[in-house]
Design a protein around this motif. Structure first.
Motif, PDB file in Angstrom:
ATOM      1  N   THR A  77       0.832  -1.209   0.000  1.00 27.70           N
ATOM      2  CA  THR A  77       0.000   0.000   0.000  1.00 27.70           C
ATOM      3  C   THR A  77       0.863   1.254   0.000  1.00 27.70           C
ATOM      4  N   ALA A  78       0.257   2.348  -0.438  1.00 27.45           N
ATOM      5  CA  ALA A  78       0.962   3.630  -0.436  1.00 27.45           C
ATOM      6  C   ALA A  78       1.323   4.035   0.987  1.00 27.45           C
ATOM      7  N   ASP A  79       0.470   3.714   1.947  1.00 30.58           N
ATOM      8  CA  ASP A  79       0.748   4.061   3.344  1.00 30.58           C
ATOM      9  C   ASP A  79       2.001   3.356   3.856  1.00 30.58           C
ATOM     10  N   GLU A  80       2.208   2.127   3.429  1.00 27.39           N
ATOM     11  CA  GLU A  80       3.398   1.385   3.857  1.00 27.39           C
ATOM     12  C   GLU A  80       4.663   2.043   3.310  1.00 27.39           C
ATOM     13  N   VAL A  81       4.604   2.461   2.065  1.00 24.82           N
ATOM     14  CA  VAL A  81       5.757   3.130   1.472  1.00 24.82           C
ATOM     15  C   VAL A  81       5.970   4.493   2.122  1.00 24.82           C
ATOM     16  N   THR A  82       4.877   5.209   2.370  1.00 18.44           N
ATOM     17  CA  THR A  82       4.992   6.520   3.020  1.00 18.44           C
ATOM     18  C   THR A  82       5.684   6.394   4.373  1.00 18.44           C
ATOM     19  N   ASP A  83       5.296   5.382   5.136  1.00 19.57           N
ATOM     20  CA  ASP A  83       5.924   5.170   6.445  1.00 19.57           C
ATOM     21  C   ASP A  83       7.409   4.860   6.287  1.00 19.57           C
ATOM     22  N   ALA A  84       7.739   4.026   5.287  1.00 18.69           N
ATOM     23  CA  ALA A  84       9.145   3.663   5.060  1.00 18.69           C
ATOM     24  C   ALA A  84       9.971   4.881   4.684  1.00 18.69           C
ATOM     25  N   ILE A  85       9.445   5.714   3.785  1.00 21.87           N
ATOM     26  CA  ILE A  85      10.175   6.919   3.370  1.00 21.87           C
ATOM     27  C   ILE A  85      10.315   7.879   4.546  1.00 21.87           C
ATOM     28  N   THR A  86       9.301   7.945   5.382  1.00 21.28           N
ATOM     29  CA  THR A  86       9.392   8.776   6.592  1.00 21.28           C
ATOM     30  C   THR A  86      10.525   8.299   7.482  1.00 21.28           C
TER      31      THR A  86
ATOM     32  N   ASP B 279      -0.089   6.740  -6.495  1.00 26.10           N
ATOM     33  CA  ASP B 279      -0.388   6.827  -5.070  1.00 26.10           C
ATOM     34  C   ASP B 279       0.867   6.655  -4.221  1.00 26.10           C
ATOM     35  N   VAL B 280       1.787   5.823  -4.699  1.00 31.42           N
ATOM     36  CA  VAL B 280       3.049   5.619  -3.980  1.00 31.42           C
ATOM     37  C   VAL B 280       3.920   6.867  -4.055  1.00 31.42           C
ATOM     38  N   ILE B 281       4.026   7.461  -5.247  1.00 34.26           N
ATOM     39  CA  ILE B 281       4.834   8.677  -5.407  1.00 34.26           C
ATOM     40  C   ILE B 281       4.245   9.811  -4.568  1.00 34.26           C
ATOM     41  N   ALA B 282       2.920   9.949  -4.583  1.00 35.13           N
ATOM     42  CA  ALA B 282       2.276  11.010  -3.802  1.00 35.13           C
ATOM     43  C   ALA B 282       2.531  10.805  -2.309  1.00 35.13           C
ATOM     44  N   GLY B 283       2.453   9.574  -1.849  1.00 40.59           N
ATOM     45  CA  GLY B 283       2.709   9.291  -0.443  1.00 40.59           C
ATOM     46  C   GLY B 283       4.141   9.590  -0.052  1.00 40.59           C
ATOM     47  N   ALA B 284       5.068   9.220  -0.921  1.00 43.17           N
ATOM     48  CA  ALA B 284       6.481   9.492  -0.651  1.00 43.17           C
ATOM     49  C   ALA B 284       6.750  10.988  -0.638  1.00 43.17           C
ATOM     50  N   ALA B 285       6.087  11.719  -1.541  1.00 47.90           N
ATOM     51  CA  ALA B 285       6.249  13.182  -1.567  1.00 47.90           C
ATOM     52  C   ALA B 285       5.744  13.802  -0.272  1.00 47.90           C
ATOM     53  N   LYS B 286       4.623  13.303   0.235  1.00 49.87           N
ATOM     54  CA  LYS B 286       4.088  13.812   1.501  1.00 49.87           C
ATOM     55  C   LYS B 286       5.066  13.547   2.649  1.00 49.87           C
TER      56      LYS B 286
END
Length: 407
Positions: free
Chosen positions: A23-32, A61-68
């Motif tokens: 999920t995008a949320d999982e990637v967002t957490d990892a990038i964070t 959705d993954v790119i947007a999450g990582a950008a956030k």
């Protein structure tokens, strides 16, 4: 070195078994976690590589999450105020839909063409057309001369343009409508310092190659973010993905471009594919696809990419930019026409000028709007307003540097 406090193993195993389930949320957490330096370089490199080869880093959705995640980790410009039209901006108000907000033009880089610094030059030219440009960029990573390299060669002190300096720069209603500002990425994204060595070691494209244009600090420092932007991508398949990413990030006015030569700028040689965000009557943002062409859209000559090569280095490119701003480069010069195409597109997309446009059955955009934008860009140069806008920023950056040295 800081001992890693977070493991990416669970995510890595999930990618290896079923990447589509990530999920995008999982990637967002990892990038964070990566941006906070909580992960080991080995696991970070493994994740970036896995995302590349499974195509995860091509999902909107993954790119947007990582950008956030990167925006959250970045330095915010506190107290940023951008006064709309009608509150003392005075000059260059135009006849279009531009509301006086901040605007950017930037490419992902990595297209392999190493052309002249056209987006940087186009930004300065457009800043003389009644637009408040706030460009985000850095030094070259794959080309001979990056945006920061050429601007430093022209005398700007980029590292001194910190968040308080920018906030003060825009603090009064008398701040001119025609203005330029540059935000040096390392100042606003310190997390990239420990990520950069990992990226260099990998030798393949990673999600960070496409995040740069999406993390302009204005987007998380001002309630409305950037009013408009042009983003160039170096691969055709990334065009619609990028447009969809912008839509997910809440952007309403933008043009994503990719020259048919896989160029992350508007091509001076032939056709450029475009994906424009368009707001419907119901408020929903759609994506309109079309092509533009130097002659058919802008009324300019075409020139081969070899005539706008930028491998001269920042010093020589700076001299070319200086000559252009002095009005010593006529229409018909390859670099001048290259710059005019890109600057005019930004003028048109921002809404500084009025005019009609018509999308032909052949998919090519034509009309007076785009040609009016060329004339407006040319006027910005010949009136000296683009040069004055640039010189104003150089003076501000130098004063900030002197103040920081004596503090």
């Amino acid at each position: 070195m800081t001992e890693p406090s977070f493991s990416l193993l669970a995510l890595l195993k999930k990618i290896s078994t079923k990447a589509s389930a990530v999920t995008a949320d999982e990637v967002t957490d990892a990038i964070t976690r990566i941006s906070q330096n909580q992960c080991s370089p080995v696991q970070t490199g493994a994740l970036l590589t896995a995302m590349h080869y499974t195509g995860l880093d091509m999902r909107a959705d993954v790119i947007a999450g990582a950008a956030k995640a990167m925006r959250a980790a970045g330095i915010k410009i506190e107290g940023l105020k951008v006064h709309p039209r009608g509150e003392g901006v005075g000059e260059g108000e135009g006849v279009g839909t531009y509301r006086g907000g901040l605007v950017d033009i930037v490419g992902t880089g990595g297209d392999g063409h190493d052309t002249f610094n056209v987006s940087t030059t186009a930004a300065i030219v457009a800043s003389g057309c009644g637009i408040r440009i706030c460009k985000h960029g850095s030094k070259a990573s794959t080309s001979s001369s990056g945006s920061a390299d050429i601007l430093t060669s022209l005398g700007a002190s980029l590292a001194s343009v910190t968040a308080p300096v920018v906030s003060e720069y825009y603090s009064t209603a008398s701040h001119p409508a025609s203005s330029f500002c540059f935000l040096f990425a390392p100042v606003y994204h310190p997390a990239m310092a420990h990520i950069a060595p990992i990226r260099r070691e990998l030798g393949c494209r990673t999600i960070f190659n496409v995040l740069g244009p999406l993390i302009n600090p204005i987007d998380y420092s001002h309630p409305e973010g950037l009013e408009a932007r042009i983003l160039g991508v170096g691969r055709q398949e990334l065009g619609r993905v990028y447009a969809e990413t912008l839509r997910l990030l809440g952007v309403k006015k933008a043009l994503v471009v990719c020259g048919e030569e896989q160029l992350d700028e508007i091509s001076p040689e032939g056709y450029t594919n475009c994906w424009r965000l368009v707001e419907g009557t119901d408020g929903e943002i759609g994506i309109q696809e079309f092509r533009i062409h130097p002659t058919e859209t802008f009324g300019l000559q075409t020139h081969p990419l070899t005539d706008v090569a930028g491998g001269k280095g920042p010093g020589e490119n700076a001299e070319i930019l200086k000559r252009l701003l002095q009005g010593k480069m006529p229409k018909g010069d390859p670099i001048m026409d290259f710059v005019l195409c890109n600057a005019a597109a930004l003028v048109a997309v921002t809404g500084v000028v009025g005019g009609v446009e018509k999308l032909g059955a052949d998919g090519i955009m034509r009309g007076s709007l785009w040609k009016n934008a060329v004339e407006t860009a040319m006027e910005g140069i010949m009136s000296g307003q683009s040069s004055r806008s640039w010189e104003r920023f150089v003076e501000v950056s130098r004063r900030a540097s002197e103040a920081q040295l004596t503090a």
